[in-house]
Scaffold this motif. Structure first.
Motif, short mmCIF file in Angstrom:
data_model
loop_
_atom_site.label_atom_id
_atom_site.label_comp_id
_atom_site.label_asym_id
_atom_site.label_seq_id
_atom_site.Cartn_x
_atom_site.Cartn_y
_atom_site.Cartn_z
N UNK A 31 0.80 -1.22 0.00
CA UNK A 31 0.00 0.00 0.00
C UNK A 31 0.83 1.28 0.00
N UNK A 32 2.13 1.16 0.13
CA UNK A 32 2.96 2.36 0.21
C UNK A 32 2.90 3.12 -1.12
N UNK A 33 2.72 4.42 -1.04
CA UNK A 33 2.68 5.22 -2.28
C UNK A 33 4.06 5.29 -2.91
N UNK A 34 4.09 5.32 -4.22
CA UNK A 34 5.36 5.46 -4.94
C UNK A 34 5.70 6.94 -4.97
N UNK A 35 6.94 7.31 -4.72
CA UNK A 35 7.29 8.74 -4.73
C UNK A 35 7.04 9.35 -6.11
N UNK A 36 6.46 10.53 -6.13
CA UNK A 36 6.16 11.19 -7.40
C UNK A 36 7.43 11.68 -8.06
N UNK A 37 8.16 12.49 -7.38
CA UNK A 37 9.38 13.07 -7.93
C UNK A 37 10.49 12.96 -6.90
N UNK A 38 11.68 12.74 -7.40
CA UNK A 38 12.84 12.71 -6.51
C UNK A 38 13.59 14.02 -6.68
N UNK A 39 14.04 14.56 -5.60
CA UNK A 39 14.81 15.80 -5.65
C UNK A 39 16.17 15.51 -6.27
N UNK A 40 16.65 16.37 -7.12
CA UNK A 40 17.98 16.18 -7.72
C UNK A 40 19.06 16.17 -6.63
N UNK A 53 14.42 4.80 -12.12
CA UNK A 53 13.44 4.23 -11.20
C UNK A 53 12.05 4.83 -11.39
N UNK A 54 11.96 5.94 -12.09
CA UNK A 54 10.69 6.67 -12.19
C UNK A 54 9.56 5.80 -12.74
N UNK A 55 9.82 4.97 -13.70
CA UNK A 55 8.76 4.18 -14.31
C UNK A 55 8.70 2.74 -13.84
N UNK A 56 9.47 2.40 -12.82
CA UNK A 56 9.56 0.99 -12.43
C UNK A 56 8.25 0.44 -11.88
N UNK A 57 7.40 1.27 -11.33
CA UNK A 57 6.13 0.77 -10.78
C UNK A 57 5.22 0.25 -11.89
N UNK A 58 5.45 0.65 -13.13
CA UNK A 58 4.65 0.18 -14.25
C UNK A 58 5.24 -1.07 -14.91
N UNK A 65 14.49 -6.90 -11.11
CA UNK A 65 15.88 -7.23 -10.76
C UNK A 65 16.83 -6.82 -11.87
N UNK A 66 16.43 -6.95 -13.12
CA UNK A 66 17.28 -6.52 -14.22
C UNK A 66 17.50 -5.02 -14.23
N UNK A 67 16.45 -4.28 -13.94
CA UNK A 67 16.56 -2.82 -13.88
C UNK A 67 17.46 -2.41 -12.73
N UNK A 68 17.26 -3.04 -11.56
CA UNK A 68 18.10 -2.72 -10.41
C UNK A 68 19.56 -3.07 -10.68
#
Length: 84
Positions: A31-40, A53-58, A65-68
């Motif tokens: 249930x944890x929300x995915x962060x919208x934006x990460x600070x630079x 990581x921005x699109x990994x939830x999709x 594991x391949x992306x990580x």
């Protein structure tokens, strides 16, 4: 001295009820929300990794594991380049 994994008599030993009659456990969705934006961060290599990581939830979990691994390798390469 008592070890951290020592259990009092009868509390989870080999005769434990969960070992005698295993029941399927339900798995609740995350249930944890995915962060919208990460600070630079100001570090181009780290910022690039975070962008990946921005699109990994999709992406299907089986592909995470391949992306990580790619992100990990790119960060290692950046660390190696900084040492030279």
């Amino acid at each position: 001295m008592s070890e951290l994994n020592d259990h009092p008599e009868g509390a989870g030993g080999p005769q434990s009820a969960e070992l005698q009659s295993p029941e399927p456990q339900s798995v609740e969705p995350h249930d944890a929300p995915w962060p919208d934006d990460a600070a630079p961060t100001g570090d181009a290599a780290v910022d690039s990794a975070v962008e990946q990581l921005a699109g990994i939830s999709a992406v299907p979990v089986a592909e995470h594991s391949g992306i990580y691994a790619e992100i990990h390798d790119s960060l290692l390469a950046a660390l190696d380049a900084d040492e030279r």
